[in-house]
Design a protein around this motif. Structure first.
Motif, mmCIF file in Angstrom:
data_model
loop_
_atom_site.group_PDB
_atom_site.id
_atom_site.type_symbol
_atom_site.label_atom_id
_atom_site.label_comp_id
_atom_site.label_asym_id
_atom_site.label_seq_id
_atom_site.Cartn_x
_atom_site.Cartn_y
_atom_site.Cartn_z
ATOM 1 N N GLY A 284 0.987 -1.288 0.089
ATOM 2 C CA GLY A 284 -0.450 0.002 0.256
ATOM 3 C C GLY A 284 0.814 1.332 0.095
ATOM 4 N N ILE A 285 1.905 1.066 1.132
ATOM 5 C CA ILE A 285 2.914 1.900 0.537
ATOM 6 C C ILE A 285 3.441 2.623 -0.642
ATOM 7 N N GLU A 286 3.997 1.455 -1.107
ATOM 8 C CA GLU A 286 4.436 1.681 -2.542
ATOM 9 C C GLU A 286 3.470 1.853 -3.709
ATOM 10 N N LYS A 287 2.126 1.704 -3.328
ATOM 11 C CA LYS A 287 1.510 1.722 -4.538
ATOM 12 C C LYS A 287 1.122 3.507 -4.020
ATOM 13 N N ILE A 288 0.979 4.158 -3.339
ATOM 14 C CA ILE A 288 1.389 6.091 -3.048
ATOM 15 C C ILE A 288 2.336 6.437 -3.387
ATOM 16 N N PHE A 289 3.395 5.878 -3.261
ATOM 17 C CA PHE A 289 4.631 6.686 -3.727
ATOM 18 C C PHE A 289 4.686 6.422 -5.236
ATOM 19 N N ARG A 290 4.529 5.118 -5.866
ATOM 20 C CA ARG A 290 4.904 5.263 -6.851
ATOM 21 C C ARG A 290 3.501 5.559 -7.667
ATOM 22 N N GLU A 291 2.214 5.452 -7.633
ATOM 23 C CA GLU A 291 1.733 5.229 -8.685
ATOM 24 C C GLU A 291 0.377 6.207 -7.846
ATOM 25 N N GLN A 292 0.285 6.973 -6.660
ATOM 26 C CA GLN A 292 -1.125 8.004 -5.955
ATOM 27 C C GLN A 292 -1.634 7.061 -5.845
ATOM 28 N N LYS A 293 -1.791 5.880 -5.200
ATOM 29 C CA LYS A 293 -3.466 5.458 -5.815
ATOM 30 C C LYS A 293 -3.484 4.647 -4.094
ATOM 31 N N PRO A 294 -4.205 5.066 -3.265
ATOM 32 C CA PRO A 294 -4.690 4.952 -1.857
ATOM 33 C C PRO A 294 -5.098 3.537 -1.448
ATOM 34 N N GLY A 295 -6.062 3.052 -2.622
ATOM 35 C CA GLY A 295 -6.800 1.620 -1.996
ATOM 36 C C GLY A 295 -6.066 1.074 -1.698
ATOM 37 N N TRP A 296 -4.495 -0.396 -1.766
ATOM 38 C CA TRP A 296 -4.249 -1.171 -1.458
ATOM 39 C C TRP A 296 -3.739 -0.995 -0.157
ATOM 40 N N PHE A 297 -3.037 0.312 0.540
ATOM 41 C CA PHE A 297 -3.083 1.077 1.619
ATOM 42 C C PHE A 297 -4.222 0.968 2.836
ATOM 43 N N LEU A 298 -5.267 1.776 2.161
ATOM 44 C CA LEU A 298 -6.297 1.931 2.932
ATOM 45 C C LEU A 298 -7.215 0.427 3.325
ATOM 46 N N MET A 299 -7.557 -0.155 2.118
ATOM 47 C CA MET A 299 -7.401 -1.679 2.596
ATOM 48 C C MET A 299 -6.583 -2.777 3.751
ATOM 49 N N ALA A 300 -5.394 -3.049 3.488
ATOM 50 C CA ALA A 300 -4.297 -3.215 4.557
ATOM 51 C C ALA A 300 -4.532 -2.436 5.601
ATOM 52 N N VAL A 301 -4.576 -0.982 6.101
ATOM 53 C CA VAL A 301 -4.977 -0.478 6.848
ATOM 54 C C VAL A 301 -5.990 -1.039 8.174
ATOM 55 N N SER A 302 -7.239 -1.316 6.493
ATOM 56 C CA SER A 302 -8.665 -1.372 7.569
ATOM 57 C C SER A 302 -8.355 -2.811 8.039
ATOM 58 N N ILE A 303 -7.803 -3.439 7.298
ATOM 59 C CA ILE A 303 -7.498 -5.104 8.047
ATOM 60 C C ILE A 303 -6.937 -5.216 8.694
ATOM 61 N N SER A 304 -5.780 -4.462 9.280
ATOM 62 C CA SER A 304 -4.981 -4.420 10.417
ATOM 63 C C SER A 304 -5.464 -3.826 11.709
ATOM 64 N N PHE A 305 -6.459 -2.615 11.424
ATOM 65 C CA PHE A 305 -7.165 -2.012 12.677
ATOM 66 C C PHE A 305 -8.197 -3.287 12.736
ATOM 67 N N PHE A 306 -8.667 -3.860 11.752
ATOM 68 C CA PHE A 306 -9.663 -4.268 12.914
ATOM 69 C C PHE A 306 -8.942 -6.286 13.186
ATOM 70 N N ASP A 307 -8.414 -6.882 12.441
ATOM 71 C CA ASP A 307 -7.468 -8.139 12.995
ATOM 72 C C ASP A 307 -7.418 -7.956 14.306
ATOM 73 N N ASN A 308 -6.280 -6.965 14.363
ATOM 74 C CA ASN A 308 -5.659 -7.460 15.681
ATOM 75 C C ASN A 308 -5.353 -5.636 16.560
ATOM 76 N N PHE A 309 -5.801 -4.889 17.305
ATOM 77 C CA PHE A 309 -5.257 -3.922 18.122
ATOM 78 C C PHE A 309 -3.856 -3.635 18.241
ATOM 79 N N TYR A 310 -3.222 -4.678 18.463
ATOM 80 C CA TYR A 310 -1.858 -4.886 19.190
ATOM 81 C C TYR A 310 -0.547 -5.196 18.166
ATOM 82 N N PHE A 311 -1.049 -6.131 16.977
ATOM 83 C CA PHE A 311 0.365 -5.576 16.518
ATOM 84 C C PHE A 311 -0.572 -4.896 14.922
#
Length: 862
Positions: free
Chosen positions: A180-207
């Protein structure tokens, strides 16, 4: 076969590699031994999977009275599996196998059996996702896959999986965040980063916390190491990160917010030991339990020509930064929420090493003879330094030999490829690295985990035997359940120090073990009632210290004890017997819900000893209120009637010097009154030894106290011990110096308990359905309040005769409500804290994210 399906090809070879990497554990599985830790694995991971699977497949997602005295499992077990995406995906597959009759009931044994196969599948996807991330970064197919193998087949993956299985899920989400970070740096596309952040926050607050710290480090490096020509507007990219991060957080809020509330509502004494900034020796080249750097990575770090490639430079510098951070306990404390240092984030070093190796493999054909010899010399020097400076390092043909053998083979492979066949560099070096990764992974499983961690003892015989799920106890439990028709009764039984035994053996008990527990219950045990649990440790509660009042108040109706244990709480009579155990039944158990007119102020009671607080709960209800409340009666204080005798010790002005192997003081009652009941002896006891745990004995009652250096010490030194009524109380500790102060003695004749047990209860009906409790109470005594044995926590709401009422914190850790004269129909309902607003936020954010991404895609295409 895979010509037209490169994704399936990548998935297939990743699966094959994952199988080889799990070779030792797969072999052990054929021998009836399982890939789970003997301690937390069997005490937490497997029981929690069993509990949550039963809950979820029965349609209950929020609360369980089977977890300790009752808990909101959605929030309190979010640290473990309640919101784990891997576990949530596993449930429907297991459920289908269950209803098809392919597997037996998914109990603890089933989940232990399944652990290695779940791990193989998890690693397969780790390898697949990481390969795709490296390939997106313009690294060719095979080097990308080999680099992903360095990340996925690391010792930390197996360590996480075996001991704390949900930790291993973080290996999946870190590459997605990087993508997701690379997608924003290279293409200015936030979709993957947004998805990864959503998954991380949902999955486990500690990690989520750990991975976002790691992502921030990655972003910081990327700001200074651009990898494409489209990275000029850094401010715009940071704004995109911020926007996508906020939206992603909001999407994951439905799981994240209740989980964080549970974390904040937990109680754990602050870590009081000094945390050094720098501690140079965890030997990451030879013997580390956390990460062993592949020799090829170390060699590549000294291939200075490689640094001209920006991708290599990025990963190499990230790896070096990670190594430096690994040497700092303070950094590990930061990653653990500024608590005790925990080395759980080092998979980031493996990711960086994998990226550096993947990139370096594409440039091996470009190095000169001079590059090679300089890198080889510096690598050898580093290995020599690490060997000479580590005083604990011993040469071992398996461990040290495997490391040094890997070093020599790596150098030989690189030299062979460089000198004889530059065009076949990848074919020569890649297999050597993969062979070493597989060999070391299986060595790590066999030696570091199975042998050193006693995981080779985890077998069907253990899990179904007398040391874990004792068939003899199962038989007694079955007899208890067959004779009972109560909606709620509790049994005190715990196998050794496994506080989650009630989950394993499917009964409602009086103990729990979890990193996150209800603070009110922990305060009830540690401070309000000063209940000794026979074993000092954080993150647990267990037993009621043989105190009959407390058993009756929380509906502790039965206890199971070994046949030779005569220290039985007052009012319990022998009911059942087996070869090695006896069951006792409480003759004074109180109703699940009780009315009260008298109320007592929790604050006013804080100045009185625990026995007075017990009587307040029996006589009425204790409320957390600023109102004065009813007058407090202090009875039973006999401290002045005892004299002190020293036994192999000297005791003066609160200082106890024990000179014998064990010693202490006797509290002697010269003229004891006639009667029956118990004595409560309270005191404050502090061991002055810097690092020495000890056993405390009070008559025939034994309890263990942690060392002052233990990370599991509670620092709760006010103790109240119940002993049967007698004229001498013997307090014994090992040789040493102690502070022993605030000694008090009380006698308890149980007149108050027996009077309350004999009164007619107003409870007419009780129905418990997970997160819903329905009570029909006939208030014939015209009481003002009703208390129920439901642990108090945010999330409970209540109605009385259809009218919403405030849920009160009653009796220190339980719920209460105001009631009316006559018949009261009371309904308690639980939803995770802030669940409804966070669910609304999640849904709205999902719609907003789709709208935002659609508009951005449309704007980019114009």
């Amino acid at each position: 076969m895979f010509k037209n399906h490169p994704y399936w090809c990548l998935l297939a070879i990743s699966f094959a590699l994952a199988v080889l990497a799990h070779g030792a554990f797969l072999y052990q599985w054929t021998q009836g031994q399982y890939m789970t830790g003997i301690n937390d694995g069997l005490s937490q991971m497997m029981p929690f999977k069993h509990l949550l699977y039963e809950q979820y497949t029965n349609g209950e997602f929020f609360y369980s009275f089977d977890f300790g005295l009752g808990a909101g499992t959605f929030s309190e077990l979010a640290y473990y599996f309640s919101t784990s995406i891997v576990f949530l995906i596993t449930i429907p597959f297991v459920w289908l196998l269950d209803i098809a009759g392919i597997v037996q009931e998914p109990d603890v044994l089933f989940w232990a059996n399944a652990a290695v196969f779940i791990s193989v599948i998890r690693m397969t996807f780790v390898l697949f996702i990481t390969s795709r991330v490296f390939m997106y970064m313009k690294i060719p197919y095979w080097p990308a896959w080999i680099g992903a193998s360095v990340y996925g087949i690391s010792g930390m993956f197996f360590r996480h999986t075996v001991y704390w299985e949900f930790f291993a899920d973080s290996f999946l989400w870190l590459p997605l965040l990087i993508l997701g970070i690379e997608k924003i740096f290279r293409e200015q596309k936030p979709g993957w980063f947004l998805m990864a952040v959503s998954i991380s926050f949902f999955d486990n607050f500690y990690f989520a916390y750990i991975n976002f710290l790691l992502s921030a480090i990655y972003i910081l490096f990327r700001l200074f190491i651009p990898l494409s020509s489209a990275e000029n507007n850094k401010k715009k990219k940071l704004l995109t990160f911020m926007g996508a991060g906020i939206i992603g957080f909001s999407i994951g809020a439905v799981a994240f917010i209740p989980a964080v509330y549970a974390y904040l509502n937990n109680h754990r004494p602050p870590f009081q030991q000094e945390i050094p900034i720098f501690d140079p020796f965890d030997n990451i080249l030879y013997t580390s339990r956390y990460i062993i750097l592949p020799a090829l990575f170390v060699l590549f770090l000294f291939m200075f020509r490689f640094y001209g490639n920006k991708t290599f430079r990025l990963f190499a510098l990230l790896g070096i930064a990670g190594i430096v951070m690994h040497l700092s306990p303070f950094v590990s404390s930061v990653f653990n929420g500024f608590s005790a240092p925990q080395y759980r984030w080092e998979y980031f070093i493996s990711f960086a090493a994998g990226g550096a190796i993947a990139t370096g493999l594409t440039m091996l054909t470009k190095i000169s003879r001079r590059n090679f010899f300089i890198a080889t010399g510096l690598t050898g020097f580093i290995y020599l330094i690490y060997a000479l400076l580590d005083p604990a390092l011993e040469f071992d043909w398996m461990e040290t030999g495997l490391v040094l053998g890997g070093l020599l083979l790596t150098i030989a492979a690189v030299w062979t490829a460089f000198h004889f066949n530059k065009s076949g560099t990848l074919i020569i070096v890649g297999p050597v690295l993969l062979a070493w990764l597989i060999a070391y992974a299986n060595f790590y499983q066999s030696e570091k985990i199975m042998e050193m961690g006693n995981v080779d003892q985890v077998s069907k015989e253990l899990i179904t035997g007398e040391d874990y799920d004792n068939p003899e106890i199962r038989g007694l439990l079955k007899q208890i359940h067959e004779r009972e028709n109560d909606e709620m009764y509790r049994i005190e039984w715990m196998q050794g120090v496994r506080n989650n035994t009630p989950i394993v053996q499917d009964f409602q008990g009086l103990s729990a073990y979890s990193s996150i527990l209800n603070k009110n219950l922990l305060y009830f045990y540690l401070y309000d009632m000063e209940i000794d649990m026979q074993r000092e440790s954080v993150s647990r509660y267990a037993t009621l210290g043989n105190r009959a009042n407390l058993f009756s108040l929380v509906r502790g109706k039965y206890i199971i004890r070994s046949a030779d244990d005569s220290n039985i709480p007052y009012g319990f009579k022998e009911l059942l017997e087996s070869e090695n155990y006896k069951v006792y039944e409480n003759g004074n158990v109180l109703p699940f819900a009780r009315g009260a007119t008298e109320f007592y102020s929790e604050d006013k009671l804080s100045m009185h000893p625990p026995l007075v607080r017990e009587h307040a709960m029996l006589n009425g209800i204790v409320l957390n209120t600023e109102e004065e409340g009813s007058p407090i009666q202090v009875t039973g204080d006999i401290t002045s009637k005892f004299t002190i005798e020293e036994k192999e010790a000297s005791y003066d002005d609160g200082i106890l010097e024990v000179t014998g192997e064990t010693g202490g003081i006797d509290l002697v009652w010269e003229d004891p009154a006639e009667g029956q009941g118990d004595l409560y002896v309270s005191f404050n006891l502090v061991n002055t030894a810097e690092d020495e745990g000890f056993n405390l004995t009070v008559n025939d009652y034994v309890t263990s106290r942690k060392s002052n250096q233990s990370v599991y010490k509670t620092y709760v030194d006010d103790l109240t011990i119940r002993v049967p009524y007698q004229d001498r109380v013997e307090i014994r500790v090992p040789e040493g110096r102690y502070f022993l102060t605030e000694i008090q003695l009380f006698e308890e004749d149980y007149e108050t308990l027996e009077r309350e047990a004999d009164e007619n209860a107003g409870l007419k009906e009780l129905e418990i359905d997970g997160s819903r409790v329905e009570i029909l109470y006939d208030n014939i005594a015209d009481d003002d309040y009703l208390s129920a044995v439901i642990p108090y926590e945010m999330g409970w709401s209540a109605t009385v005769n259809g009218v919403d009422v405030e849920v009160l914190k009653a009796n220190y850790a339980f719920v209460g409500v105001p009631i009316e004269a006559g018949e009261n129909h009371i309904i308690f309902t639980y939803r995770p804290p802030f669940f409804v607003p966070s669910l609304i936020l999640t849904v709205l954010s999902l719609f907003f994210a789709m709208f935002w991404l659609f508009r951005k895609k449309r704007a980019d295409s114009e």
